[in-house]
Design an enzyme around this catalytic site. Structure first.
Site, mmCIF file in Angstrom:
data_model
loop_
_atom_site.group_PDB
_atom_site.id
_atom_site.type_symbol
_atom_site.label_atom_id
_atom_site.label_comp_id
_atom_site.label_asym_id
_atom_site.label_seq_id
_atom_site.Cartn_x
_atom_site.Cartn_y
_atom_site.Cartn_z
ATOM 1 N N HIS A 249 32.054 120.630 118.243
ATOM 2 C CA HIS A 249 33.563 120.922 117.891
ATOM 3 C C HIS A 249 33.230 122.487 117.616
ATOM 4 O O HIS A 249 32.158 123.012 117.747
ATOM 5 C CB HIS A 249 32.497 120.391 115.987
ATOM 6 C CG HIS A 249 33.441 120.455 114.586
ATOM 7 N ND1 HIS A 249 33.827 121.585 114.104
ATOM 8 C CD2 HIS A 249 34.121 119.488 113.742
ATOM 9 C CE1 HIS A 249 34.702 121.875 113.059
ATOM 10 N NE2 HIS A 249 34.725 120.389 113.129
ATOM 11 N N ARG A 269 39.957 126.039 108.690
ATOM 12 C CA ARG A 269 41.520 126.120 109.441
ATOM 13 C C ARG A 269 42.369 125.845 108.945
ATOM 14 O O ARG A 269 44.153 126.062 109.564
ATOM 15 C CB ARG A 269 41.194 126.066 111.128
ATOM 16 C CG ARG A 269 40.099 127.241 111.342
ATOM 17 C CD ARG A 269 39.793 126.721 113.114
ATOM 18 N NE ARG A 269 38.771 125.826 112.720
ATOM 19 C CZ ARG A 269 38.605 124.617 113.713
ATOM 20 N NH1 ARG A 269 39.863 124.647 114.556
ATOM 21 N NH2 ARG A 269 38.150 124.189 113.849
#
Lengths: 630, 263
Positions: A249, A269
């Site tokens: 990740h 994000r």
């Protein structure tokens, strides 16, 4: 041999995360008696850590969304190495599975018209993730846990016994699957609290044990993530598939050291957060790969417009699939443009008002405040890649989730296929629901059709008991905690995010040494809740899984998704057609190649030929017209 | 940056035990759970402790640090001075299994006694419509990570073992309130809250709210509104007459058709 507690069930589910609980619910709804065996307390499984949400093409926020779009996104994200049949089932069934959760009592965030709200996430063309702030996994596990309680209440009303149909065995670790004549027959394990052994006799066993994160040093996984299901399945005669694909990740915490690896949700994000390097550059614009060139914005201005006008602008490159972002961050840090603690900056403070951040990302605000003393409404976070998910896993039939061992099923992270070489965020929780249910159904139907139940004999149990007790009688002075730390360093450094042949050969040699050291590791203390003993047993699973990962990684001579080779940096059409299968030969993991099934023509037609050319060999390409309507 | 800290950790089992002293290294940025793990790896390999996520999300590592209920993973060492002795003991309200691990089965038994969510029978999956403002009340309570520290700290059971049979603690009173405030739930749990879960034992000292790692306002937002709704019912003349025809325990357990007073 001591007297061993024995239980008989129709279906034994090993693991009590989202997949295990959904499988148990389904098997019980089919009228079967089910045991749920979990390593932790009920409701603590790693699913609680999931933050972003459940991907399901309900079209609540953007009505253009449908299962075909979700299917395409999943295949693209996995770079076409996915089991296309699983990707199809997943995309088609996810909405029904999410709506079902509402009937169990789940409370998702809402749209203005009262439907389930959906958020943007990396690799998903439309807002698709049903969520509850950034604690979606907690909502999922609690909802399933409470559904199980409600089924137990129904059973109580009918029989006077809460546990008539579903019984939970909390803090029990399974050390061996039992097989009779090449079929599943049950499972053997121990109560963590007492160290006493327990046998489950059952014709069907569902593995839902999650991932392998604890084989790596920097990981978002908890102590439970020791690859138990992968190792149990291989030792029982089933196979794993494509274990080389491991998702790092892109955004784990990097500071302070004690929290290194803990996840920072992709929602940061999705909701507007940007990645910058130490020079202040929004660097992701430099890392858009060719296969995604026409889908992502090339300027910050266009990227920023997308948040409010997604129909007329392309997505910000921060929302590229996870493998792309993780590699980009890795490159920035290697090039000397990292933060003081070896990450990059993830900033949401300059992008959203403080109140909105606290509302949309409450867990992240809390996590950084409490663990790093960073206020994310005022300053940027420091983030870097962390081992998060294994795309590979136990090989299963796409429709029933049955493994190559009849009666053994697998669902969720422990199973392989759906995500191909890289998983999209949000596709894990939907995976748990869709295939957890299918595994429970598959197990129930298998039991229904089975003429004779396999019988477990005492010799089998004596052997399993001796194996589990061995660490107490080992004479060496190796400390299991030290071996574990060495294993984690080896995998992190030599079979990590960027791989090369010489390093993996080195890793495999070290893994052989660890096997010897594990045999020489001794355990102090008694059998009651003894973490040292538990770790000594878990280590055997981690070592087998690590070997499978290292061998498959060494074998695959290309870079794709969660497998990046420094010495073979390109994606290869030929390798795409190959699944790497791993089995256990009595000593360790051995690999072989299996050809990938060609995609069904009606699914192939969902893509433009131009796009397919990026992934498929010339002879695989369909003959339909380029630019077909979708 | 590092230093050597003095730790006192309770070790033992249901037959007895006591505090053991340790000297152990501490590095910058660490939390109490890191130090417990270091003790396991270097000095006490069989030291029993529960933990999972190490990020304050699973609620497994509850213990009492210097006498205060805390998640060990969220208790930073920098909140103590370097010369301070840190004492870690198991949660006091629940029976000890070993070392820092307690038997929390009380909580699971109480959870099973709360009548489950019951949506309207004719509402099809996918047709659920709820306003954000209406789901937010219950959402606050669904942030609960079931660390059981509220039940651990509640004096109604912490100091009164005998109340465990009749009182479910803040965690499950809050669960009742949560279901009560669910916009689409159809069950009336007020009588259950009184009879089976002992809501009357709560005298609003707010200890539960103080220790909640999720900062849920358990007392103000869950228990007090629940008490108010019960009071409404108790002094409502129609309910008073209806209560003359008192239902038995089984009846209460299976009464999803009982109408709700306000929804």
């Amino acid at each position: 041999m001591s007297e061993i507690e024995r239980h008989s069930f129709d279906v034994v589910v090993i693991g009590a995360g989202g997949a295990g609980l959904r499988a148990a619910i389904e098997a019980r709804m089919q009228g079967k008696r089910v045991a749920i065996v979990c390593k932790s307390l009920f409701g603590k499984a790693h699913t609680v850590m999931a933050e972003g949400g459940i991907a399901a093409a309900m079209g609540n926020v953007n009505s253009h969304d449908n299962w075909q779009v979700h299917f395409r996104d999943t295949m693209r994200g996995g770079k076409f190495l996915n089991s296309w049949r699983m990707a199809e089932l997943h995309a088609k069934e996810a909405p029904t599975r999410v709506w079902e959760l509402e009937t169990y009592g789940a409370l998702f965030d809402r749209t203005p018209d009262g439907k389930i709200s959906q958020r943007n996430f990396g690799g998903h063309e439309y807002p698709r993730l049903a969520h509850v702030g950034d604690r979606s996994g907690l909502e999922l596990i609690r909802t399933l846990q409470q559904k199980i309680v409600s089924l137990q209440q129904e059973d109580y009303r009918e029989t006077g016994d809460y546990e008539a149909k579903i019984k939970i065995f909390a803090e029990v670790t399974i050390t061996r699957l039992l097989t009779v004549d090449g079929r599943a027959a049950g499972a053997f394990g121990y109560y963590r609290e007492t160290g006493n052994f327990v046998t489950f006799e059952a014709p069907a066993v569902v593995l839902a044990t999650g991932g392998i994160g604890k084989t790596f040093k920097v990981t978002s996984g908890s102590w439970e993530y020791t690859g138990d299901g992968h190792a149990l399945a291989m030792r029982a005669g089933a196979t794993t598939l494509n274990m080389e694909f491991i998702q790092f990740h892109p955004t784990g915490m990097v500071w302070p050291p004690s929290v290194k690896g803990i996840l920072v949700t992709e929602s940061v994000r999705g909701d507007g957060g940007v990645l910058t390097n130490s020079e202040g550059t929004r660097f992701m614009f430099n890392y858009i790969p060719d296969v995604f060139k026409d889908k992502y914005a090339t300027t910050p201005e266009e990227a920023d417009r997308w948040y409010t006008d997604p129909d007329n602008n392309r997505r910000p490159p921060e929302l590229l699939p996870r493998d792309e972002v993780a590699r980009a961050i890795n490159s920035e840090v290697k090039a000397g443009r990292g933060t003081p603690h070896g990450g990059v900056y993830l900033d949401v403070s300059s992008r959203l008002p403080a109140e909105v951040i606290k509302k949309k990302l409450p867990s992240m605000w809390h996590q950084f405040k409490e663990l790093a003393d960073v206020d994310i409404t005022k300053e940027a976070m420091e983030v870097g890649p962390t081992c998060h998910y294994v795309m590979g896993g136990v090989e299963v039939d796409p429709d029933t989730q049955q493994t190559l061992l009849p009666g053994l099923f697998a669902a969720g992270e422990v199973s392989g296929g759906l995500h191909g070489s890289n998983r999209l965020g949000g596709n894990s929780l939907s995976d748990l629901l869709v295939f957890g249910r299918r595994a429970g159904l598959g197990a129930a139907e298998y039991v229904e059709a089975l003429p004779v139940r396999p019988a477990v004999d005492d010799a089998m149990l004596a052997d399993a008991e001796a194996e589990a007790l061995a660490p107490f009688s080992n004479v060496g002075d190796e400390n299991p905690y030290t071996i574990h730390a060495d294993l984690q360093n080896t995998m992190n450094d030599l079979v990590g995010i960027i791989r090369t042949e010489s390093e993996m050969v080195d890793a495999l040699a070290r893994l052989q040494e660890f096997k010897v050291r594990v045999k020489n590791s001794s355990v102090k203390g008694g059998r009651a809740f003894n973490p040292g003993w538990h770790l000594a047993l878990d280590l055997k699973n981690m070592l087998l899984v690590a070997e499978a990962v290292a061998k498959a990684s060494l074998d695959r001579q290309e870079s794709r998704g969660g497998h990046t080779r420094d010495d073979y940096p390109k994606m290869s059409d030929e390798w795409r057609k190959i699944n790497i299968i791993c089995r256990y030969d009595g000593e360790g993991a051995v690999i072989e190649h299996q050809p990938m099934q060609p995609m069904r023509p009606d699914l192939l037609e969902l893509f433009d030929v131009e796009e397919l050319k990026k992934y498929l060999t010339a002879e695989e390409l369909p003959t339909h017209d380029a630019g077909s309507d979708h | 940056m590092g230093y050597t800290a003095k730790f006192k950790v309770w070790r033992g089992d249901d037959t007895g035990g006591g505090i053991e002293d340790f000297s152990v290294d501490v590095n910058e940025g660490e939390v109490v759970l890191d130090i417990i793990h270091r003790l396991q790896a270097t000095q006490a390999p069989d030291l029993a402790v529960r933990w999972n996520c190490k990020a304050g999300k699973c609620g497994s590592c509850s213990a009492e640090v210097n006498g205060k209920p805390r998640l060990m993973c969220m208790t930073r060492m920098s909140t103590f001075t370097e010369d301070e002795t840190i004492t870690v003991t198991p949660m006091r309200t629940f029976p000890v299994i070993r070392d820092l691990v307690t038997d929390v089965s009380y909580n699971y038994e109480k959870a099973r006694m709360v009548p489950a969510f019951a949506p309207p029978a004719d509402l099809a999956p996918g047709d659920y419509r709820m306003a954000q403002v209406d789901v937010e009340r219950s959402q606050e309570f669904r942030k609960c990570i079931e660390c059981f520290m509220c039940n651990n700290v509640c004096h109604a059971v912490r100091d009164h073992e005998e109340n465990k049979t009749t009182f479910s603690g803040p965690r499950f009173l809050m669960r009742i309130a949560e279901l009560d405030m669910h916009p689409l739930d159809t069950v009336d749990r007020r009588e259950v809250a009184v009879e089976d879960h002992g809501v009357g034992y709560c005298n609003i000292t707010k200890c539960c709210t103080e220790v909640c790692p999720e900062h849920i306002k358990i007392t103000d937002n869950a228990i007090i509104p629940l008490k108010e709704r019960i009071a409404d019912k108790k002094y409502d003349p129609i309910f008073s007459i209806a209560s003359l025809f008192k239902r038995n325990k089984e009846g209460r357990q299976s009464a999803p058709d009982t109408p709700k007073a306000t929804k």
